[in-house]
Design a protein around this motif. Sequence first.
Motif, PDB file in Angstrom:
ATOM      1  N   THR A 100      43.507 -32.398  35.023  1.00 41.54           N
ATOM      2  CA  THR A 100      42.924 -33.731  34.979  1.00 41.54           C
ATOM      3  C   THR A 100      44.046 -34.736  34.808  1.00 41.54           C
ATOM      4  N   ASN A 102      44.974 -38.474  33.976  1.00 44.53           N
ATOM      5  CA  ASN A 102      44.350 -39.588  33.272  1.00 44.53           C
ATOM      6  C   ASN A 102      45.268 -40.794  33.232  1.00 44.53           C
ATOM      7  N   THR A 126      40.638 -39.411  36.059  1.00 47.18           N
ATOM      8  CA  THR A 126      39.792 -40.219  35.200  1.00 47.18           C
ATOM      9  C   THR A 126      40.561 -41.424  34.683  1.00 47.18           C
TER      10      THR A 126
END
Length: 214
Positions: A100, A102, A126
């Motif tokens: 992920t 970020n 994200t």
Amino acid sequence: MSGTEPPGLDRLRLTGTPFVPEVRLHLAEDAIVWWARMEAEAGEGLAPPFWASAWAGGQGLARYVLDHPRVVAGRRVLDLATGSGLVAIAAALAGAATVTANDVDPYALAATTLNAEVNGVTLLATGADLLDSDGGDAELVLAGDVFYHRAMAARVLPFLHRVLARGGRALIGDPGRPFLPRDQLRLLASYEIPGVGTLEDAELPRVDILEPLP
């Protein structure tokens, strides 16, 4: 370019990363000039384009991950403040189960998506501010060059300790930023990489890889 990215990303150039030649990135030839042009076109102030350069701390951490793939292999990885996506891409190339990326800057996430595509890896992205959380289900949090600002450092360290408290692990790449809490960290490795990174990195020839003490 798909046409859905923030304007201006078509002015980036695809280039190799000096200390991590396995990864190519879309970067600004001169991030300050790019920033000034985009602010002039937008008619308003924009966040500094930290993602438009490959910072030394990120390059060092990406190098460490690729040199020690067992650190990420098969794990759920979170790359905090991903910027260009360099460290996230390195983790994916080294065999992470999921990565992920970020960053609260939408330009950073758009650039990271482009960079992931050109390097043939899949990332989750994200834009949430995660620093008041414990990192969710990430087994490993990677943090390249996050101690450049006092306010940022004051939030990052407690976040990393919450990651540790729930059984996760965290690794930091840092070239000697003034707000690095070195007395609360353990040194794992050092890389000598003079002249690599942003203009501000020119006098910071060494990148350390560290992890927070429990």
